[in-house]
Design a protein around this motif. Structure first.
Motif, PDB file in Angstrom:
ATOM      1  N   GLN A   8     -13.771 -70.099 -17.394  1.00 50.43           N
ATOM      2  CA  GLN A   8     -12.620 -69.333 -16.889  1.00 50.43           C
ATOM      3  C   GLN A   8     -11.570 -70.268 -16.290  1.00 50.43           C
ATOM      4  O   GLN A   8     -11.007 -70.004 -15.219  1.00 50.43           O
ATOM      5  CB  GLN A   8     -13.084 -68.307 -15.844  1.00 50.43           C
ATOM      6  N   ALA A  11      -8.055 -68.660 -15.408  1.00 50.78           N
ATOM      7  CA  ALA A  11      -8.060 -67.820 -14.208  1.00 50.78           C
ATOM      8  C   ALA A  11      -8.163 -68.677 -12.947  1.00 50.78           C
ATOM      9  O   ALA A  11      -7.450 -68.440 -11.962  1.00 50.78           O
ATOM     10  CB  ALA A  11      -9.222 -66.828 -14.270  1.00 50.78           C
ATOM     11  N   PHE A  30      -8.947 -58.596 -11.185  1.00 51.25           N
ATOM     12  CA  PHE A  30      -9.635 -59.428 -12.161  1.00 51.25           C
ATOM     13  C   PHE A  30     -10.236 -58.497 -13.210  1.00 51.25           C
ATOM     14  O   PHE A  30     -11.117 -57.688 -12.885  1.00 51.25           O
ATOM     15  CB  PHE A  30     -10.761 -60.232 -11.505  1.00 51.25           C
ATOM     16  N   GLY A  32     -11.663 -57.898 -17.422  1.00 51.41           N
ATOM     17  CA  GLY A  32     -12.244 -58.539 -18.595  1.00 51.41           C
ATOM     18  C   GLY A  32     -13.649 -58.013 -18.810  1.00 51.41           C
ATOM     19  O   GLY A  32     -14.111 -57.120 -18.081  1.00 51.41           O
ATOM     20  N   VAL A  36     -18.851 -62.048 -16.928  1.00 51.61           N
ATOM     21  CA  VAL A  36     -18.096 -63.272 -17.217  1.00 51.61           C
ATOM     22  C   VAL A  36     -17.625 -63.986 -15.943  1.00 51.61           C
ATOM     23  O   VAL A  36     -16.876 -64.947 -16.017  1.00 51.61           O
ATOM     24  CB  VAL A  36     -16.889 -62.988 -18.136  1.00 51.61           C
ATOM     25  N   LYS A  38     -16.284 -62.382 -12.835  1.00 47.49           N
ATOM     26  CA  LYS A  38     -15.187 -61.815 -12.046  1.00 47.49           C
ATOM     27  C   LYS A  38     -15.562 -61.696 -10.570  1.00 47.49           C
ATOM     28  O   LYS A  38     -14.792 -62.088  -9.685  1.00 47.49           O
ATOM     29  CB  LYS A  38     -14.792 -60.445 -12.620  1.00 47.49           C
ATOM     30  N   THR A  41     -16.025 -65.160  -8.902  1.00 51.05           N
ATOM     31  CA  THR A  41     -14.725 -65.789  -8.675  1.00 51.05           C
ATOM     32  C   THR A  41     -14.014 -65.162  -7.487  1.00 51.05           C
ATOM     33  O   THR A  41     -13.410 -65.867  -6.662  1.00 51.05           O
ATOM     34  CB  THR A  41     -13.848 -65.672  -9.932  1.00 51.05           C
ATOM     35  N   THR A 182     -12.016 -55.711  -9.222  1.00 52.09           N
ATOM     36  CA  THR A 182     -12.551 -56.114 -10.516  1.00 52.09           C
ATOM     37  C   THR A 182     -12.707 -54.897 -11.415  1.00 52.09           C
ATOM     38  O   THR A 182     -12.887 -53.772 -10.933  1.00 52.09           O
ATOM     39  CB  THR A 182     -13.920 -56.821 -10.390  1.00 52.09           C
ATOM     40  N   TYR A 201      -6.799 -62.072 -16.338  1.00 47.47           N
ATOM     41  CA  TYR A 201      -7.788 -61.764 -17.382  1.00 47.47           C
ATOM     42  C   TYR A 201      -8.902 -62.801 -17.399  1.00 47.47           C
ATOM     43  O   TYR A 201      -8.659 -64.012 -17.343  1.00 47.47           O
ATOM     44  CB  TYR A 201      -7.106 -61.718 -18.747  1.00 47.47           C
ATOM     45  N   PHE A 202     -10.136 -62.304 -17.489  1.00 44.13           N
ATOM     46  CA  PHE A 202     -11.319 -63.153 -17.629  1.00 44.13           C
ATOM     47  C   PHE A 202     -11.868 -62.948 -19.045  1.00 44.13           C
ATOM     48  O   PHE A 202     -12.235 -61.834 -19.412  1.00 44.13           O
ATOM     49  CB  PHE A 202     -12.379 -62.783 -16.592  1.00 44.13           C
ATOM     50  N   LYS A 203     -11.910 -64.033 -19.800  1.00 41.37           N
ATOM     51  CA  LYS A 203     -12.281 -63.924 -21.202  1.00 41.37           C
ATOM     52  C   LYS A 203     -13.804 -63.965 -21.385  1.00 41.37           C
ATOM     53  O   LYS A 203     -14.533 -64.414 -20.493  1.00 41.37           O
ATOM     54  CB  LYS A 203     -11.638 -65.059 -21.990  1.00 41.37           C
TER      55      LYS A 203
END
Length: 369
Positions: A8, A11, A30, A32, A36, A38, A41, A182, A201-203
């Motif tokens: 990430q 982000a 956050f 996505g 992943v 969120k 983070t 989130t 965005y969190f991929k």
């Protein structure tokens, strides 16, 4: 500690830049896929804003502020998440001992093993009780932290009344308060909440990253890690579940369903459904359909791109169930559309056994039609 969050970088760069330039927004969203990073983070960002270390590397993870936030027991930390109706008071009190144990169990799971799924035994949502507790907590003075941190998980699980009650607080939070929201389902959030947040965005995580974490951090073997990383579709929580034996059993079940459909053996398929009757729920059914989809896709990959096969330890079995006919891609695509329809119906509380039975007919058409 930000270096513990993998995959990430974009982000993290946004958040680090906000801290370095003293341009931290009052609210972040956050969003996505699940699993992943969120929540982690959000927690680390809150720690970085309040870290007491003198070095430039923040959060340090060891100062008193960081430790209290890591353990989620800081008086200036507010954490909301979807729950059953626990009848929480505005002060956050839960009188029923079983409800309180379930509530604390969720928090402890976040502390000890956030990569593991925690399930309540009843339907969950973010309720008005949660927002009343939030408002009550925000009325208290900040005791220690430079910035009070409020993390609200799965904000898409607010109903309209709850979302509207939350809006005024989101629009005008008290001074020195940061809202960190989130969500895995951005379209489910009302636009007025989204517009009041800086969205990040969190991929999905790459297969390589997931495989490395499973092997190096959690000690899974190479085969389990590779298989789980390929199947999980960028979701580390799913990858961890898949790497564990209990979930791999569902993959074996999916292969058994394929074999019975290949034989057109409806009687044995019905016996299989009866055998697993006690173990079937919405989550396990969704996972079974995921596995079935990966198996179907693998039948195409066997010929066109063997290196892309997901079930790399089942190649011989895949060859046995693979139909020997032209235009297999079109038939697999049609079957995958059936699976998507089945998964959508799970959300509507349909009869899961009936869905799994309908899957037999769709599989039979794919394999013998």
């Amino acid at each position: 500690m930000f270096d513990k969050i993998q995959g990430q970088s974009h982000a993290l760069q946004i958040l680090k830049s906000a801290i370095d330039n003293n341009r931290v927004a009052q609210a972040y969203l956050f969003h996505g896929p699940e699993g992943v990073g969120k929540f982690t983070t959000a927690l680390y960002f809150g720690m970085a804003l309040n870290c007491l270390a003198e070095s430039e590397i923040r959060p340090c993870g060891v100062c008193s502020a960081c430790q209290k936030l890591l353990n989620m027991d800081h008086p200036d930390f507010i954490h909301l998440f979807p729950t059953p109706n626990f009848k929480m008071s505005p002060e956050g009190e839960i009188k029923d001992s079983a409800n309180l144990q379930a509530y604390l169990g969720y928090i402890q799971n976040k502390i000890d093993s956030p990569w593991k799924q925690y399930r309540f035994n009843r339907a969950v949502e973010l309720r008005l009780d949660n927002i009343r507790m939030l408002i009550s907590s925000l009325n208290l003075s900040i005791s220690e932290l430079s910035m009070r941190i409020c993390i609200i998980e799965d904000v898409d699980m607010m109903n309209i009344a709850t979302a509207n009650a939350f809006l005024k607080t989101l629009e005008e939070p008290p001074p020195r308060t940061i809202m960190l929201l989130t969500s895995c389902r951005l379209p489910k959030i009302i636009p007025t909440i989204i517009s009041r947040c800086q969205t990040i965005y969190f991929k999905p995580l790459s297969r390589t990253i997931i495989q490395q974490i499973l092997q190096k951090k959690h000690g899974f073997d190479l085969l389990s890690s590779r298989t789980a990383a390929r199947i999980a579709n960028g979701n580390f929580k799913a990858a961890f579940r898949i790497a564990e034996d209990s979930t791999l059993a569902l993959r074996e079940l999916a292969f058994e369903m394929f074999a019975l459909a290949k034989e057109a053996n409806e009687l044995k398929y019905l016996q299989l459904l009866e055998r697993i009757r006690e173990d079937i729920n919405a989550e396990s059914t969704r996972l079974i359909f995921d596995y079935l989809g990966f198996i179907a896709n693998d039948m195409i990959m066997l010929n066109s791109n063997p290196d892309a096969v997901t079930n790399i330890d089942k190649v011989d079995l895949l060859k046995q169930i693979q139909p020997a006919r032209m235009y297999l891609e079109d038939d697999v695509y049609a079957y995958l559309m059936h699976l998507e329809d089945f998964k959508n119906k799970i959300e509507g509380n349909v009869n899961l056994r009936l869905l799994l039975l309908n899957n037999f007919y769709a599989l039979e058409e794919l394999l013998t039609g």
